[in-house]
Scaffold this motif. Structure first.
Motif, PDB file in Angstrom:
ATOM      1  N   ALA A 151      27.593 118.234  39.365  1.00 37.47           N
ATOM      2  CA  ALA A 151      27.001 119.515  38.992  1.00 37.47           C
ATOM      3  C   ALA A 151      25.522 119.525  39.343  1.00 37.47           C
ATOM      4  O   ALA A 151      24.996 120.541  39.840  1.00 37.47           O
ATOM      5  CB  ALA A 151      27.206 119.775  37.505  1.00 37.47           C
ATOM      6  N   LYS A 152      24.818 118.400  39.137  1.00 33.78           N
ATOM      7  CA  LYS A 152      23.378 118.314  39.460  1.00 33.78           C
ATOM      8  C   LYS A 152      23.184 118.410  40.966  1.00 33.78           C
ATOM      9  O   LYS A 152      22.274 119.090  41.441  1.00 33.78           O
ATOM     10  CB  LYS A 152      22.790 117.002  38.943  1.00 33.78           C
ATOM     11  N   ARG A 155      23.418 122.003  42.157  1.00 37.20           N
ATOM     12  CA  ARG A 155      22.203 122.783  41.872  1.00 37.20           C
ATOM     13  C   ARG A 155      21.093 122.458  42.867  1.00 37.20           C
ATOM     14  O   ARG A 155      20.384 123.344  43.346  1.00 37.20           O
ATOM     15  CB  ARG A 155      21.726 122.504  40.444  1.00 37.20           C
ATOM     16  N   GLU A 158      21.859 124.126  46.134  1.00 37.64           N
ATOM     17  CA  GLU A 158      21.648 125.574  46.059  1.00 37.64           C
ATOM     18  C   GLU A 158      20.164 125.906  46.165  1.00 37.64           C
ATOM     19  O   GLU A 158      19.777 126.885  46.808  1.00 37.64           O
ATOM     20  CB  GLU A 158      22.229 126.146  44.751  1.00 37.64           C
ATOM     21  N   GLU A 159      19.324 125.102  45.519  1.00 37.50           N
ATOM     22  CA  GLU A 159      17.866 125.350  45.579  1.00 37.50           C
ATOM     23  C   GLU A 159      17.351 125.138  46.999  1.00 37.50           C
ATOM     24  O   GLU A 159      16.483 125.903  47.465  1.00 37.50           O
ATOM     25  CB  GLU A 159      17.144 124.415  44.607  1.00 37.50           C
ATOM     26  N   LYS A 162      18.195 128.265  48.962  1.00 41.50           N
ATOM     27  CA  LYS A 162      17.326 129.381  48.612  1.00 41.50           C
ATOM     28  C   LYS A 162      15.974 129.223  49.295  1.00 41.50           C
ATOM     29  O   LYS A 162      15.402 130.212  49.786  1.00 41.50           O
ATOM     30  CB  LYS A 162      17.139 129.475  47.100  1.00 41.50           C
TER      31      LYS A 162
END
Length: 167
Positions: A151-152, A155, A158-159, A162
Motif C-alpha cells: 500500500a505504501k 502511494r 502515485e505521487e 502526479k
C-alpha cells in the motif's frame, strides 16, 4: 281425454235431442215416421254439418296443441343434447390436460431423481476441509506484513505520477 270425450258426449246428446224433437214432432202430427219431410232432412243435415265443423275444429286445435307440445319437447331435447355434448367435450379436454400434466410431472420427477445424486458424508467432510484451507489462505494473506508495504509503495508511485504529469 276424459274431459274431451265428455264434451263430445254432451254435443252428441244435444244433437240427438234436437233430432228426436224434430222427428217426434212429425210423429206427433200423425205421421208414422216413415215419411221424413225435406225440412227435417235439411235440419238434420245442418245439425250434422255443424257438428262435423265443430269436431274438425276441436280436432285441429288438439292437433296444433299436440304439435306445439311435440315441438317444445324436441327443442328441449336438442338443448339438453347440446349441453350434454358441451359437458362431454369439457370432460375430454380436462382429461387430456390432466393426462398431459401427469406426463410432465412424471418426466420432471424422473429428471430430478436422476440429476440429483446422493451427497455422501465423505463429500461433506471434504468440502469442509477445502473451505477451511481457503479460509486459512485468506487469513494468511490478510495478515501478511508485506500488505502494508505494498500500500505504501502504491502511494509513492502515485505521487511520482502526479509530479511527472504536473511538469
Amino acid at each position: 281425454q276424459d274431459v274431451e270425450s265428455h264434451a263430445m258426449t254432451q254435443g252428441t246428446t244435444a244433437t240427438s235431442m234436437t233430432l228426436s224433437t224434430i222427428f217426434t214432432s212429425s210423429t206427433i202430427n200423425g205421421d208414422d215416421g216413415t215419411n221424413i219431410s225435406d225440412e227435417d232432412v235439411d235440419a238434420f243435415l245442418r245439425a250434422l254439418r255443424h257438428k262435423e265443423i265443430t269436431l274438425k275444429n276441436e280436432w285441429e286445435n288438439a292437433k296444433r296443441k299436440h304439435q306445439k307440445d311435440e315441438d317444445d319437447l324436441q327443442s328441449e331435447i336438442s338443448e339438453l343434447q347440446a349441453q350434454k355434448s358441451a359437458v362431454e367435450n369439457d370432460r375430454r379436454r380436462t382429461e387430456m390436460t390432466k393426462n398431459e400434466a401427469m406426463r410432465e410431472l412424471s418426466m420432471v420427477s424422473g429428471q430430478m431423481s436422476s440429476s440429483l445424486t446422493r451427497v455422501r458424508k465423505s463429500d461433506v467432510d471434504e468440502a469442509k476441509r477445502h473451505a477451511a484451507q481457503l479460509a486459512a489462505t485468506r487469513d494468511e494473506l490478510n495478515n501478511n506484513p508485506r500488505r502494508e508495504d505494498i500500500a505504501k509503495e502504491i502511494r509513492v508511485q502515485e505521487e511520482k505520477l502526479k509530479s511527472i504529469s504536473a511538469t
